[in-house]
Design an enzyme around this catalytic site. Sequence first.
Site, PDB file in Angstrom:
ATOM      1  CG  ASN A 296      -1.939  26.802   1.283  1.00 61.08           C
ATOM      2  OD1 ASN A 296      -3.133  26.671   1.505  1.00 61.08           O
ATOM      3  ND2 ASN A 296      -1.437  27.893   0.730  1.00 61.08           N
TER       4      ASN A 296
ATOM      5  CG  HIS B 264      -4.139  30.681   4.604  1.00 63.72           C
ATOM      6  ND1 HIS B 264      -4.522  29.357   4.516  1.00 63.72           N
ATOM      7  CD2 HIS B 264      -3.603  31.003   3.403  1.00 63.72           C
ATOM      8  CE1 HIS B 264      -4.230  28.914   3.311  1.00 63.72           C
ATOM      9  NE2 HIS B 264      -3.665  29.870   2.617  1.00 63.72           N
TER      10      HIS B 264
ATOM     11  CB  CYS C 145      -6.469  30.649   1.038  1.00 61.00           C
ATOM     12  SG  CYS C 145      -5.704  29.447  -0.048  1.00 61.00           S
TER      13      CYS C 145
HETATM   14  N1  ACO Z   1      11.875  23.385  -5.997  1.00 58.67           N
HETATM   15  C1  ACO Z   1      13.002  23.977  -6.423  1.00 58.67           C
HETATM   16  N2  ACO Z   1      13.008  25.201  -6.989  1.00 58.67           N
HETATM   17  C2  ACO Z   1      11.831  25.837  -7.123  1.00 58.67           C
HETATM   18  C3  ACO Z   1      10.614  25.262  -6.716  1.00 58.67           C
HETATM   19  C4  ACO Z   1      10.658  23.986  -6.136  1.00 58.67           C
HETATM   20  N3  ACO Z   1       9.569  23.339  -5.690  1.00 58.67           N
HETATM   21  N4  ACO Z   1       9.601  26.145  -6.965  1.00 58.67           N
HETATM   22  C5  ACO Z   1      10.174  27.217  -7.538  1.00 58.67           C
HETATM   23  N5  ACO Z   1      11.510  27.041  -7.630  1.00 58.67           N
HETATM   24  C6  ACO Z   1      12.520  27.941  -8.169  1.00 58.67           C
HETATM   25  C7  ACO Z   1      11.945  28.934  -9.143  1.00 58.67           C
HETATM   26  O1  ACO Z   1      11.875  28.380 -10.438  1.00 58.67           O
HETATM   27  C8  ACO Z   1      12.942  30.059  -9.057  1.00 58.67           C
HETATM   28  O2  ACO Z   1      14.055  29.751  -9.854  1.00 58.67           O
HETATM   29  P1  ACO Z   1      14.771  30.913 -10.693  1.00 58.67           P
HETATM   30  O3  ACO Z   1      15.262  31.899  -9.665  1.00 58.67           O
HETATM   31  O4  ACO Z   1      15.834  30.164 -11.408  1.00 58.67           O
HETATM   32  O5  ACO Z   1      13.704  31.488 -11.570  1.00 58.67           O
HETATM   33  C9  ACO Z   1      13.389  30.015  -7.596  1.00 58.67           C
HETATM   34  O6  ACO Z   1      13.041  28.719  -7.106  1.00 58.67           O
HETATM   35  C10 ACO Z   1      12.709  31.063  -6.732  1.00 58.67           C
HETATM   36  O7  ACO Z   1      11.312  31.057  -7.084  1.00 58.67           O
HETATM   37  P2  ACO Z   1      10.265  31.909  -6.303  1.00 58.67           P
HETATM   38  O8  ACO Z   1       8.912  31.698  -6.896  1.00 58.67           O
HETATM   39  O9  ACO Z   1      10.769  33.305  -6.146  1.00 58.67           O
HETATM   40  O10 ACO Z   1      10.358  31.170  -4.891  1.00 58.67           O
HETATM   41  P3  ACO Z   1       9.767  31.647  -3.538  1.00 58.67           P
HETATM   42  O11 ACO Z   1      10.828  31.678  -2.540  1.00 58.67           O
HETATM   43  O12 ACO Z   1       8.895  32.849  -3.712  1.00 58.67           O
HETATM   44  O13 ACO Z   1       8.826  30.413  -3.169  1.00 58.67           O
HETATM   45  C11 ACO Z   1       6.497  29.930  -3.221  1.00 58.67           C
HETATM   46  C12 ACO Z   1       7.772  30.038  -4.018  1.00 58.67           C
HETATM   47  C13 ACO Z   1       6.700  28.867  -2.175  1.00 58.67           C
HETATM   48  C14 ACO Z   1       5.353  29.566  -4.150  1.00 58.67           C
HETATM   49  C15 ACO Z   1       6.221  31.301  -2.553  1.00 58.67           C
HETATM   50  O14 ACO Z   1       6.325  32.325  -3.507  1.00 58.67           O
HETATM   51  C16 ACO Z   1       4.893  31.422  -1.903  1.00 58.67           C
HETATM   52  O15 ACO Z   1       4.619  30.771  -0.923  1.00 58.67           O
HETATM   53  N6  ACO Z   1       4.027  32.348  -2.387  1.00 58.67           N
HETATM   54  C17 ACO Z   1       2.788  32.746  -1.775  1.00 58.67           C
HETATM   55  C18 ACO Z   1       1.785  31.651  -1.641  1.00 58.67           C
HETATM   56  C19 ACO Z   1       0.506  32.240  -1.063  1.00 58.67           C
HETATM   57  O16 ACO Z   1       0.488  32.919  -0.054  1.00 58.67           O
HETATM   58  N7  ACO Z   1      -0.607  32.020  -1.745  1.00 58.67           N
HETATM   59  C20 ACO Z   1      -1.837  32.614  -1.336  1.00 58.67           C
HETATM   60  C21 ACO Z   1      -2.598  31.734  -0.467  1.00 58.67           C
HETATM   61  S1  ACO Z   1      -2.932  30.235  -1.219  1.00 58.67           S
HETATM   62  C22 ACO Z   1      -4.340  30.450  -2.163  1.00 58.67           C
HETATM   63  O17 ACO Z   1      -4.986  31.437  -2.155  1.00 58.67           O
HETATM   64  C23 ACO Z   1      -4.801  29.360  -2.991  1.00 58.67           C
END
Ligand code: ACO
Length: 345
Positions: A296, A266, A123
Amino acid sequence: MTAPAPAAPARTGPAAVICGIGSYLPPDVVTNDDLVARLDTSDEWIRTRTGIATRHVVSPGTATSELAVEAGRRALESAGVDRPDALVLATTTPDRLCPATAPEVAARLGLTGIAAFDVSAVCTGFLYGLATAEGLIAAGLAERVLLIAADAFTTIIDPLDRGTSVIFADAAGAVMLRAGTYDEPGAVGRTVLGSDGTLSDLIEVPGGGSRQRSSGVAAAPDDGWFRMRGRETYRHAVNRMASASRQAAAAARWRTESDVDRLAAHQANARILRSVAEELGITAARQLSNIEHVGNTGAASIPVLLAQSVSEGALLPGHRVLLTAFGGGLAWGATTVVWPDVKPG
Ligand code: ACO
Protein backbone atom coordinates in the site's frame (compact mmCIF):
# COMPACT_ATOMS: atom_id res chain seq x y z
CA MET A 1 -40.76 7.15 -2.97
CA THR A 2 -37.18 8.35 -3.33
CA ALA A 3 -36.81 11.40 -5.55
CA PRO A 4 -34.54 10.86 -8.57
CA ALA A 5 -30.99 12.15 -8.12
CA PRO A 6 -30.58 15.67 -9.55
CA ALA A 7 -28.88 15.74 -12.93
CA ALA A 8 -25.17 16.50 -12.70
CA PRO A 9 -24.31 20.01 -13.95
CA ALA A 10 -23.16 20.16 -17.56
CA ARG A 11 -19.40 20.17 -17.96
CA THR A 12 -17.94 23.27 -19.49
CA GLY A 13 -14.44 24.15 -20.57
CA PRO A 14 -11.84 21.81 -21.97
CA ALA A 15 -11.45 18.25 -20.68
CA ALA A 16 -8.30 17.02 -18.90
CA VAL A 17 -6.72 14.30 -21.03
CA ILE A 18 -4.02 11.90 -19.84
CA CYS A 19 -1.10 12.11 -22.29
CA GLY A 20 1.81 10.68 -20.30
CA ILE A 21 2.54 8.43 -17.34
CA GLY A 22 5.50 7.41 -15.18
CA SER A 23 6.25 5.69 -11.92
CA TYR A 24 9.17 5.08 -9.61
CA LEU A 25 9.82 2.51 -6.89
CA PRO A 26 12.85 2.98 -4.61
CA PRO A 27 15.30 0.08 -5.10
CA ASP A 28 15.37 -1.32 -1.53
CA VAL A 29 12.99 -4.26 -1.03
CA VAL A 30 11.64 -5.56 2.29
CA THR A 31 10.30 -9.12 2.33
CA ASN A 32 7.80 -10.59 4.78
CA ASP A 33 10.65 -12.59 6.31
CA ASP A 34 12.54 -9.33 6.96
CA LEU A 35 9.50 -8.14 8.94
CA VAL A 36 9.17 -11.48 10.78
CA ALA A 37 12.72 -10.92 12.05
CA ARG A 38 11.61 -7.82 14.01
CA LEU A 39 7.86 -8.21 14.57
CA ASP A 40 5.48 -10.79 16.04
CA THR A 41 4.01 -11.79 12.68
CA SER A 42 4.42 -14.43 9.98
CA ASP A 43 4.76 -14.61 6.22
CA GLU A 44 1.55 -16.66 6.13
CA TRP A 45 -0.45 -14.04 8.14
CA ILE A 46 0.76 -11.18 5.96
CA ARG A 47 0.08 -13.01 2.68
CA THR A 48 -3.38 -14.27 3.61
CA ARG A 49 -4.60 -11.11 5.42
CA THR A 50 -3.11 -8.49 3.09
CA GLY A 51 -1.92 -10.21 -0.13
CA ILE A 52 1.53 -8.61 0.24
CA ALA A 53 4.82 -10.53 -0.19
CA THR A 54 7.39 -7.78 -0.76
CA ARG A 55 7.43 -3.99 -0.81
CA HIS A 56 9.84 -1.20 -1.80
CA VAL A 57 11.07 1.24 0.84
CA VAL A 58 13.20 4.38 0.83
CA SER A 59 16.78 4.19 2.03
CA PRO A 60 17.88 6.46 4.90
CA GLY A 61 18.04 10.07 3.74
CA THR A 62 15.57 9.66 0.86
CA ALA A 63 12.51 11.92 1.10
CA THR A 64 9.23 12.03 -0.80
CA SER A 65 10.55 14.71 -3.17
CA GLU A 66 13.22 12.34 -4.54
CA LEU A 67 10.54 9.78 -5.46
CA ALA A 68 8.32 12.51 -6.91
CA VAL A 69 11.09 13.94 -9.11
CA GLU A 70 11.81 10.52 -10.65
CA ALA A 71 8.15 9.75 -11.40
CA GLY A 72 7.55 13.29 -12.66
CA ARG A 73 10.55 13.13 -14.99
CA ARG A 74 9.25 9.86 -16.46
CA ALA A 75 5.73 11.25 -17.03
CA LEU A 76 7.15 14.35 -18.77
CA GLU A 77 9.26 12.09 -20.98
CA SER A 78 6.29 9.83 -21.71
CA ALA A 79 4.24 12.84 -22.84
CA GLY A 80 7.11 14.55 -24.67
CA VAL A 81 6.40 17.71 -22.64
CA ASP A 82 9.23 19.99 -21.46
CA ARG A 83 7.37 22.57 -19.48
CA PRO A 84 3.84 22.11 -18.07
CA ASP A 85 1.97 25.14 -16.70
CA ALA A 86 1.42 23.64 -13.25
CA LEU A 87 2.59 20.86 -10.98
CA VAL A 88 0.25 19.29 -8.42
CA LEU A 89 1.79 16.94 -5.85
CA ALA A 90 -0.49 14.63 -3.88
CA THR A 91 1.26 13.41 -0.77
CA THR A 92 0.69 12.31 2.82
CA THR A 93 4.38 12.62 3.64
CA PRO A 94 5.65 16.05 2.55
CA ASP A 95 9.39 16.61 3.01
CA ARG A 96 8.58 19.24 5.66
CA LEU A 97 5.42 20.44 7.43
CA CYS A 98 6.01 23.79 5.72
CA PRO A 99 6.47 24.75 2.89
CA ALA A 100 4.70 22.52 0.38
CA THR A 101 6.97 20.01 -1.35
CA ALA A 102 5.70 20.67 -4.90
CA PRO A 103 7.73 23.87 -5.57
CA GLU A 104 10.97 22.05 -4.71
CA VAL A 105 10.00 19.11 -6.93
CA ALA A 106 9.24 21.57 -9.75
CA ALA A 107 12.60 23.30 -9.25
CA ARG A 108 14.47 19.99 -9.41
CA LEU A 109 12.64 19.16 -12.64
CA GLY A 110 13.86 22.46 -14.11
CA LEU A 111 10.37 23.97 -13.81
CA THR A 112 11.05 26.93 -11.50
CA GLY A 113 8.37 29.56 -12.04
CA ILE A 114 5.35 27.36 -12.73
CA ALA A 115 2.42 27.03 -10.31
CA ALA A 116 3.20 24.23 -7.85
CA PHE A 117 1.33 23.12 -4.75
CA ASP A 118 0.51 20.06 -2.63
CA VAL A 119 -2.82 18.28 -2.25
CA SER A 120 -3.39 16.38 0.98
CA ALA A 121 -5.99 13.58 0.83
CA VAL A 122 -3.95 10.59 2.08
CA CYS A 123 -4.65 7.48 -0.03
CA THR A 124 -7.24 9.32 -2.16
CA GLY A 125 -4.67 11.99 -3.02
CA PHE A 126 -4.28 10.92 -6.63
CA LEU A 127 -8.01 11.26 -7.34
CA TYR A 128 -8.28 14.59 -5.49
CA GLY A 129 -5.20 15.70 -7.43
CA LEU A 130 -6.78 14.60 -10.69
CA ALA A 131 -9.89 16.66 -9.96
CA THR A 132 -7.71 19.64 -9.00
CA ALA A 133 -5.66 19.37 -12.19
CA GLU A 134 -8.84 19.02 -14.23
CA GLY A 135 -10.21 22.14 -12.54
CA LEU A 136 -7.12 24.16 -13.53
CA ILE A 137 -7.52 23.02 -17.12
CA ALA A 138 -11.32 23.47 -17.27
CA ALA A 139 -11.00 26.99 -15.82
CA GLY A 140 -8.45 27.91 -18.48
CA LEU A 141 -5.73 28.48 -15.87
CA ALA A 142 -3.45 25.80 -17.33
CA GLU A 143 -3.14 23.86 -20.58
CA ARG A 144 -0.82 21.18 -19.26
CA VAL A 145 -0.61 19.94 -15.68
CA LEU A 146 1.86 17.46 -14.23
CA LEU A 147 0.17 15.50 -11.45
CA ILE A 148 2.52 13.55 -9.21
CA ALA A 149 1.41 11.33 -6.32
CA ALA A 150 4.25 10.33 -4.03
CA ASP A 151 4.52 8.88 -0.56
CA ALA A 152 7.50 7.82 1.53
CA PHE A 153 4.92 6.19 3.78
CA THR A 154 7.40 4.10 5.74
CA THR A 155 8.88 7.31 7.17
CA ILE A 156 5.74 7.75 9.33
CA ILE A 157 5.20 4.08 10.17
CA ASP A 158 6.13 2.87 13.66
CA PRO A 159 8.60 0.05 12.91
CA LEU A 160 7.23 -1.84 15.93
CA ASP A 161 3.55 -1.63 14.87
CA ARG A 162 2.76 -4.91 13.15
CA GLY A 163 -0.69 -3.67 12.08
CA THR A 164 0.78 -1.03 9.76
CA SER A 165 4.41 -2.07 9.11
CA VAL A 166 3.29 -5.05 7.05
CA ILE A 167 1.07 -2.99 4.74
CA PHE A 168 2.65 0.35 3.91
CA ALA A 169 5.45 1.05 1.44
CA ASP A 170 7.00 3.82 -0.66
CA ALA A 171 6.54 4.86 -4.30
CA ALA A 172 5.64 7.65 -6.70
CA GLY A 173 3.47 7.77 -9.82
CA ALA A 174 2.65 10.62 -12.17
CA VAL A 175 0.44 11.52 -15.11
CA MET A 176 0.64 14.42 -17.57
CA LEU A 177 -2.71 16.01 -18.35
CA ARG A 178 -3.42 18.32 -21.27
CA ALA A 179 -6.45 20.27 -22.41
CA GLY A 180 -8.58 18.29 -24.84
CA THR A 181 -12.12 17.11 -25.52
CA TYR A 182 -14.41 14.88 -23.46
CA ASP A 183 -14.84 12.29 -26.21
CA GLU A 184 -11.17 11.44 -26.77
CA PRO A 185 -9.30 8.53 -25.13
CA GLY A 186 -7.58 9.65 -21.94
CA ALA A 187 -10.24 12.25 -21.03
CA VAL A 188 -10.91 12.08 -17.31
CA GLY A 189 -14.57 11.30 -16.63
CA ARG A 190 -16.75 12.83 -13.96
CA THR A 191 -14.82 12.43 -10.71
CA VAL A 192 -16.85 11.61 -7.60
CA LEU A 193 -15.22 12.79 -4.35
CA GLY A 194 -16.37 12.56 -0.74
CA SER A 195 -15.23 12.80 2.87
CA ASP A 196 -16.33 12.09 6.44
CA GLY A 197 -14.33 14.05 9.03
CA THR A 198 -16.36 12.61 11.91
CA LEU A 199 -14.16 9.54 11.44
CA SER A 200 -10.84 11.40 11.18
CA ASP A 201 -9.48 9.49 14.18
CA LEU A 202 -9.53 6.14 12.34
CA ILE A 203 -6.39 7.05 10.41
CA GLU A 204 -4.10 9.72 11.85
CA VAL A 205 -0.69 11.02 12.85
CA PRO A 206 -1.69 12.71 16.13
CA GLY A 207 1.45 14.77 16.84
CA GLY A 208 3.22 17.59 15.04
CA GLY A 209 0.18 19.57 13.87
CA SER A 210 -1.39 22.74 15.26
CA ARG A 211 -3.78 20.72 17.48
CA GLN A 212 -0.91 19.24 19.45
CA ARG A 213 1.35 22.32 19.27
CA SER A 214 -1.31 24.73 20.51
CA SER A 215 -2.07 22.45 23.46
CA GLY A 216 1.20 23.49 25.08
CA VAL A 217 1.89 19.85 25.84
CA ALA A 218 4.92 18.33 24.17
CA ALA A 219 4.14 15.49 21.78
CA ALA A 220 4.66 12.00 23.20
CA PRO A 221 7.38 10.11 21.29
CA ASP A 222 4.78 7.80 19.69
CA ASP A 223 2.52 10.67 18.57
CA GLY A 224 4.61 11.25 15.46
CA TRP A 225 3.73 7.82 14.10
CA PHE A 226 0.86 6.94 11.81
CA ARG A 227 -2.00 5.06 13.49
CA MET A 228 -4.83 3.16 11.86
CA ARG A 229 -7.78 1.34 13.37
CA GLY A 230 -7.60 -1.35 10.72
CA ARG A 231 -10.72 -3.40 11.31
CA GLU A 232 -13.10 -0.40 11.35
CA THR A 233 -11.31 1.23 8.42
CA TYR A 234 -11.71 -1.96 6.40
CA ARG A 235 -15.52 -1.86 6.48
CA HIS A 236 -15.71 1.80 5.42
CA ALA A 237 -13.14 1.22 2.67
CA VAL A 238 -15.25 -1.39 0.91
CA ASN A 239 -18.54 0.52 1.22
CA ARG A 240 -17.16 3.88 0.14
CA MET A 241 -15.12 2.61 -2.81
CA ALA A 242 -18.04 0.54 -4.08
CA SER A 243 -20.57 3.36 -3.84
CA ALA A 244 -18.26 6.03 -5.33
CA SER A 245 -17.44 3.60 -8.15
CA ARG A 246 -21.11 3.06 -8.90
CA GLN A 247 -21.68 6.83 -9.11
CA ALA A 248 -18.67 7.44 -11.36
CA ALA A 249 -19.62 4.53 -13.64
CA ALA A 250 -23.23 5.75 -13.85
CA ALA A 251 -22.01 9.23 -14.88
CA ALA A 252 -20.09 7.57 -17.73
CA ARG A 253 -23.19 5.45 -18.55
CA TRP A 254 -21.22 2.27 -17.84
CA ARG A 255 -22.61 -0.78 -16.07
CA THR A 256 -19.91 -2.00 -13.71
CA GLU A 257 -20.80 -5.66 -14.37
CA SER A 258 -20.33 -5.52 -18.14
CA ASP A 259 -18.85 -2.22 -19.34
CA VAL A 260 -15.79 -1.86 -17.12
CA ASP A 261 -12.75 -3.53 -18.70
CA ARG A 262 -10.38 -2.77 -15.82
CA LEU A 263 -10.83 -1.81 -12.18
CA ALA A 264 -7.88 0.21 -10.83
CA ALA A 265 -8.56 0.44 -7.10
CA HIS A 266 -6.26 1.83 -4.42
CA GLN A 267 -4.10 -1.13 -3.40
CA ALA A 268 -5.03 -1.07 0.29
CA ASN A 269 -5.33 -4.78 0.98
CA ALA A 270 -5.99 -7.70 -1.40
CA ARG A 271 -9.10 -8.74 0.54
CA ILE A 272 -10.55 -5.23 0.31
CA LEU A 273 -9.88 -5.22 -3.44
CA ARG A 274 -11.68 -8.53 -3.88
CA SER A 275 -14.68 -7.33 -1.86
CA VAL A 276 -14.96 -4.08 -3.84
CA ALA A 277 -14.77 -5.98 -7.15
CA GLU A 278 -17.39 -8.48 -5.97
CA GLU A 279 -19.75 -5.68 -4.90
CA LEU A 280 -19.42 -4.19 -8.39
CA GLY A 281 -19.74 -7.50 -10.24
CA ILE A 282 -16.24 -7.15 -11.70
CA THR A 283 -14.40 -10.44 -12.26
CA ALA A 284 -10.88 -11.02 -10.94
CA ALA A 285 -9.51 -11.07 -14.49
CA ARG A 286 -10.67 -7.46 -14.94
CA GLN A 287 -9.09 -6.24 -11.72
CA LEU A 288 -5.63 -4.68 -11.91
CA SER A 289 -3.41 -5.51 -8.96
CA ASN A 290 0.23 -5.09 -7.98
CA ILE A 291 -0.19 -5.21 -4.21
CA GLU A 292 1.79 -8.46 -3.90
CA HIS A 293 5.08 -6.75 -4.74
CA VAL A 294 4.30 -3.09 -4.09
CA GLY A 295 2.12 -3.00 -0.96
CA ASN A 296 0.00 0.00 0.00
CA THR A 297 1.83 3.08 -1.27
CA GLY A 298 -0.71 5.70 -0.21
CA ALA A 299 -1.38 8.43 -2.77
CA ALA A 300 1.02 6.81 -5.26
CA SER A 301 -0.92 3.56 -5.40
CA ILE A 302 -3.18 4.16 -8.42
CA PRO A 303 -0.74 5.83 -10.86
CA VAL A 304 1.93 3.21 -10.06
CA LEU A 305 -0.65 0.48 -10.71
CA LEU A 306 -1.65 2.07 -14.02
CA ALA A 307 1.96 2.51 -15.20
CA GLN A 308 2.96 -1.04 -14.27
CA SER A 309 -0.19 -2.49 -15.83
CA VAL A 310 0.56 -0.73 -19.13
CA SER A 311 4.16 -2.02 -19.06
CA GLU A 312 2.97 -5.58 -18.38
CA GLY A 313 0.28 -5.48 -21.10
CA ALA A 314 -2.60 -5.78 -18.60
CA LEU A 315 -3.93 -2.33 -19.48
CA LEU A 316 -4.42 -1.54 -23.16
CA PRO A 317 -5.49 1.48 -25.20
CA GLY A 318 -9.30 1.55 -25.41
CA HIS A 319 -9.90 -0.25 -22.10
CA ARG A 320 -12.66 1.36 -20.05
CA VAL A 321 -11.04 1.87 -16.65
CA LEU A 322 -12.80 2.56 -13.35
CA LEU A 323 -10.51 4.13 -10.74
CA THR A 324 -11.36 4.29 -7.04
CA ALA A 325 -9.60 5.09 -3.77
CA PHE A 326 -10.26 5.43 -0.06
CA GLY A 327 -8.20 6.53 2.90
CA GLY A 328 -7.59 8.81 5.85
CA GLY A 329 -9.85 11.82 6.29
CA LEU A 330 -11.88 9.79 5.77
CA ALA A 331 -11.78 10.63 2.06
CA TRP A 332 -12.75 8.63 -0.99
CA GLY A 333 -13.31 9.01 -4.71
CA ALA A 334 -13.77 7.39 -8.10
CA THR A 335 -13.57 8.31 -11.75
CA THR A 336 -13.49 6.78 -15.22
CA VAL A 337 -11.19 6.97 -18.21
CA VAL A 338 -10.95 5.23 -21.57
CA TRP A 339 -7.29 4.32 -21.55
CA PRO A 340 -5.22 6.32 -24.08
CA ASP A 341 -2.26 5.08 -26.13
CA VAL A 342 0.49 6.16 -23.74
CA LYS A 343 3.70 4.36 -22.81
CA PRO A 344 5.33 4.90 -19.42
CA GLY A 345 8.46 7.04 -19.64
N1 ACO B 1 0.70 -10.32 12.17
C1 ACO B 1 0.03 -11.17 12.97
N2 ACO B 1 -1.11 -10.82 13.60
C2 ACO B 1 -1.57 -9.57 13.43
C3 ACO B 1 -0.90 -8.63 12.62
C4 ACO B 1 0.28 -9.03 11.98
N3 ACO B 1 0.99 -8.24 11.18
N4 ACO B 1 -1.62 -7.46 12.62
C5 ACO B 1 -2.67 -7.67 13.43
N5 ACO B 1 -2.66 -8.93 13.90
C6 ACO B 1 -3.60 -9.59 14.79
C7 ACO B 1 -4.39 -8.61 15.62
O1 ACO B 1 -3.68 -8.26 16.79
C8 ACO B 1 -5.63 -9.40 15.93
O2 ACO B 1 -5.37 -10.27 17.00
P1 ACO B 1 -6.50 -10.53 18.11
O3 ACO B 1 -7.66 -11.14 17.36
O4 ACO B 1 -5.81 -11.44 19.05
O5 ACO B 1 -6.83 -9.18 18.67
C9 ACO B 1 -5.82 -10.26 14.68
O6 ACO B 1 -4.56 -10.27 14.01
C10 ACO B 1 -6.88 -9.70 13.74
O7 ACO B 1 -6.65 -8.28 13.65
P2 ACO B 1 -7.46 -7.38 12.65
O8 ACO B 1 -7.01 -5.97 12.79
O9 ACO B 1 -8.91 -7.69 12.77
O10 ACO B 1 -6.91 -7.99 11.28
P3 ACO B 1 -7.47 -7.75 9.86
O11 ACO B 1 -7.76 -9.04 9.23
O12 ACO B 1 -8.53 -6.69 9.85
O13 ACO B 1 -6.19 -7.16 9.12
C11 ACO B 1 -5.41 -5.02 8.43
C12 ACO B 1 -5.58 -5.98 9.58
C13 ACO B 1 -4.52 -5.68 7.41
C14 ACO B 1 -4.80 -3.73 8.93
C15 ACO B 1 -6.81 -4.74 7.82
O14 ACO B 1 -7.72 -4.40 8.84
C16 ACO B 1 -6.84 -3.65 6.81
O15 ACO B 1 -6.29 -3.78 5.74
N6 ACO B 1 -7.59 -2.55 7.08
C17 ACO B 1 -7.90 -1.50 6.16
C18 ACO B 1 -6.71 -0.76 5.64
C19 ACO B 1 -7.21 0.38 4.75
O16 ACO B 1 -8.00 0.21 3.84
N7 ACO B 1 -6.77 1.59 5.04
C20 ACO B 1 -7.25 2.73 4.33
C21 ACO B 1 -6.39 3.06 3.20
S1 ACO B 1 -4.78 3.36 3.69
C22 ACO B 1 -4.70 4.99 4.18
O17 ACO B 1 -5.60 5.75 4.05
C23 ACO B 1 -3.47 5.50 4.74
